[in-house]
Design an enzyme around this catalytic site. Structure first.
Site, PDB file in Angstrom:
ATOM      1  N   ALA A  20       0.843  -1.201   0.000  1.00  0.00           N
ATOM      2  CA  ALA A  20       0.000   0.000   0.000  1.00  0.00           C
ATOM      3  C   ALA A  20       0.875   1.246   0.000  1.00  0.00           C
ATOM      4  O   ALA A  20       1.967   1.269   0.578  1.00  0.00           O
ATOM      5  CB  ALA A  20      -0.916   0.004   1.214  1.00  0.00           C
ATOM      6  N   ASP A 110       4.557  21.444   2.672  1.00  0.00           N
ATOM      7  CA  ASP A 110       4.646  21.509   4.138  1.00  0.00           C
ATOM      8  C   ASP A 110       5.274  20.245   4.720  1.00  0.00           C
ATOM      9  O   ASP A 110       5.606  19.308   4.007  1.00  0.00           O
ATOM     10  CB  ASP A 110       3.268  21.751   4.742  1.00  0.00           C
ATOM     11  CG  ASP A 110       2.291  20.634   4.385  1.00  0.00           C
ATOM     12  OD1 ASP A 110       2.510  19.499   4.823  1.00  0.00           O
ATOM     13  OD2 ASP A 110       1.308  20.902   3.656  1.00  0.00           O
ATOM     14  N   HIS A 148       7.376  17.808  -5.448  1.00  0.00           N
ATOM     15  CA  HIS A 148       7.312  19.204  -5.861  1.00  0.00           C
ATOM     16  C   HIS A 148       8.128  20.118  -4.960  1.00  0.00           C
ATOM     17  O   HIS A 148       7.983  21.336  -5.016  1.00  0.00           O
ATOM     18  CB  HIS A 148       5.860  19.673  -5.930  1.00  0.00           C
ATOM     19  CG  HIS A 148       5.144  19.183  -7.141  1.00  0.00           C
ATOM     20  ND1 HIS A 148       3.816  19.465  -7.389  1.00  0.00           N
ATOM     21  CD2 HIS A 148       5.564  18.431  -8.177  1.00  0.00           C
ATOM     22  CE1 HIS A 148       3.454  18.897  -8.534  1.00  0.00           C
ATOM     23  NE2 HIS A 148       4.494  18.260  -9.010  1.00  0.00           N
ATOM     24  N   GLY A 286       2.318 -16.563  27.181  1.00  0.00           N
ATOM     25  CA  GLY A 286       2.057 -17.308  28.411  1.00  0.00           C
ATOM     26  C   GLY A 286       3.391 -17.782  28.975  1.00  0.00           C
ATOM     27  O   GLY A 286       4.381 -17.869  28.243  1.00  0.00           O
ATOM     28  N   SER A 287       3.425 -18.074  30.245  1.00  0.00           N
ATOM     29  CA  SER A 287       4.694 -18.463  30.838  1.00  0.00           C
ATOM     30  C   SER A 287       4.469 -19.250  32.127  1.00  0.00           C
ATOM     31  O   SER A 287       3.541 -18.968  32.884  1.00  0.00           O
ATOM     32  CB  SER A 287       5.530 -17.216  31.139  1.00  0.00           C
ATOM     33  OG  SER A 287       6.737 -17.558  31.775  1.00  0.00           O
ATOM     34  N   PHE A 353       9.750 -10.175  26.485  1.00  0.00           N
ATOM     35  CA  PHE A 353       9.655  -9.492  27.771  1.00  0.00           C
ATOM     36  C   PHE A 353      11.029  -9.509  28.454  1.00  0.00           C
ATOM     37  O   PHE A 353      11.684 -10.554  28.520  1.00  0.00           O
ATOM     38  CB  PHE A 353       8.644 -10.197  28.673  1.00  0.00           C
ATOM     39  CG  PHE A 353       8.312  -9.424  29.915  1.00  0.00           C
ATOM     40  CD1 PHE A 353       7.418  -8.372  29.850  1.00  0.00           C
ATOM     41  CD2 PHE A 353       8.905  -9.724  31.127  1.00  0.00           C
ATOM     42  CE1 PHE A 353       7.107  -7.642  30.995  1.00  0.00           C
ATOM     43  CE2 PHE A 353       8.606  -8.996  32.263  1.00  0.00           C
ATOM     44  CZ  PHE A 353       7.707  -7.960  32.196  1.00  0.00           C
TER      45      PHE A 353
END
Length: 370
Positions: A20, A110, A148, A286-287, A353
């Site tokens: 896209a 801009d 431009h 999960g752990s 983690f």
């Protein structure tokens, strides 16, 4: 012409699969307080006794002004001063910045697009000059092509007829790059109207470069509204017919029109696309130190089967790679993408983690960032 539902489905797929792109016109910045062409040239046109409301080719108006003054200094100052202004963040740009879209093209001078992208943590590579196309910002998330120019260098901005006529001599690399992206990407043209002279030049370039060998692109366009014409039914019928003719003509360039009743609908449509895109992301984690014998017999097989099926259904798995879960998910995704390793990043994201770093002084901040 396609329905909004068809567009959302097609463009969401393009975003998820990484092809896209956005082409932003002046209308995208106007909501943030920046000027559009008519506002920019209004005072200058009056100096040469022209009315921008009566002119359809504003590039020509700008050229007339330069011809009469024998200088473009006034236009340069107008660009520089009008774009150094306080502005509000555009909702459309904000939503687009949250989407995983890597390519932005714009005719705007801009900095709204690149500044908003940076606010959302994107590492942005901005291409303004032909020379900048030869270098790459390491680790960039998004590339913004300002075909431009930029208001910080108004003398180099493309605005008068001379600039367009010399475009392929001075900015041919932009034309070549745009050609490649139009072949390989699916564009959403946003912030354009048929009164915007830039669109005419862009469409002609697409047609010349690609002919019939084109992809499908999309354009938001406001439907002609009968209640805006009151007793002027002849004008309404005329404009309605002209809009239908224009929509059919756009198909020559591979552009499908998405008709909307109001431009205020665009943020809602983009938000629904964002939601649809994110709904293809599945977080699994999960752990535990020990799961027990029942887990060892059934869980690994289940996790691998789940991960494999999710990849086949084009979902992206997000995992913390925690003990007992993450390793099975990762190995299953790798196995599923073994025939095409390039597909792996489409189906797997690891946000490990930082439990090994809990003694660090910045541990709490580290957790939030990850």
């Amino acid at each position: 012409m396609i329905t909004i539902a068809q567009f959302k489905k097609s463009y969401s797929k393009a975003i998820r699969e990484g092809y896209a792109a956005i082409f932003a016109g002046a209308g995208l910045s106007k909501a943030s307080g920046f000027v559009e062409w008519k506002e920019l040239l209004n005072d200058l046109a009056r100096e040469i006794n022209l009315d921008v409301e009566k002119e359809s080719d504003l590039v020509e108006v700008a050229q007339y002004y330069v011809n009469e003054k024998n200088s473009r200094n006034e236009i340069n100052e107008k660009i520089l001063n009008r774009f150094i202004t306080e502005s509000q963040e555009s909702e459309n740009i904000r939503i687009l910045s949250e989407l995983p879209i890597q390519i932005f093209w714009t005719t705007n001078y801009d900095h709204l697009i690149e500044d908003t992208l940076k606010k959302f943590g994107k590492h942005v590579d901005v291409k303004i000059t032909s020379e900048s196309l030869a270098t790459n910002l390491s680790g960039n998330d998004t590339i913004v092509y300002k075909m431009h120019g930029d208001y910080t260098d108004p003398a180099a901005c493309v605005i008068i007829k001379d600039d367009y006529e010399l475009y392929n001599d001075k900015r041919q690399l932009f034309t070549t790059k745009l050609q490649g992206d139009l072949v390989s990407k699916t564009f959403l043209f946003i912030g354009f109207s048929f009164e915007d002279p830039n669109l005419k030049y862009i469409l002609s370039r697409i047609h010349v470069l690609l002919g019939k060998n084109r992809r499908t692109h999309y354009l938001f366009l406001k439907r002609i509204q009968e209640d805006e014409y009151e007793d002027r039914m002849d004008d309404y019928n005329y404009d309605l017919n002209k809009q239908e003719l224009r929509i059919n003509d756009l198909k020559r360039y591979g552009i499908e029109t998405v008709l909307i009743d109001s431009y205020n609908q665009i943020p809602t449509i983009l938000s629904e696309i964002k939601r649809s895109t994110k709904c293809k992301n599945i977080f699994i984690s999960g752990s535990a130190q020990e799961y027990g014998p029942a887990w060892e017999k059934t869980a690994p097989t289940f996790i691998r089967s789940l991960a494999s099926q999710l990849c086949k259904e084009n979902y992206k798995i997000i995992t913390g790679h925690a003990r007992g879960i993450g390793s099975y998910l990762v190995s299953a995704a790798i196995e599923e993408c073994q025939a095409n390793v390039g597909e792996l990043e489409k189906h797997l994201m690891i946000k490990a983690f930082p439990y090994q770093d809990r003694n660090r002084s910045d541990y709490e901040q580290l957790k939030k960032e990850i």
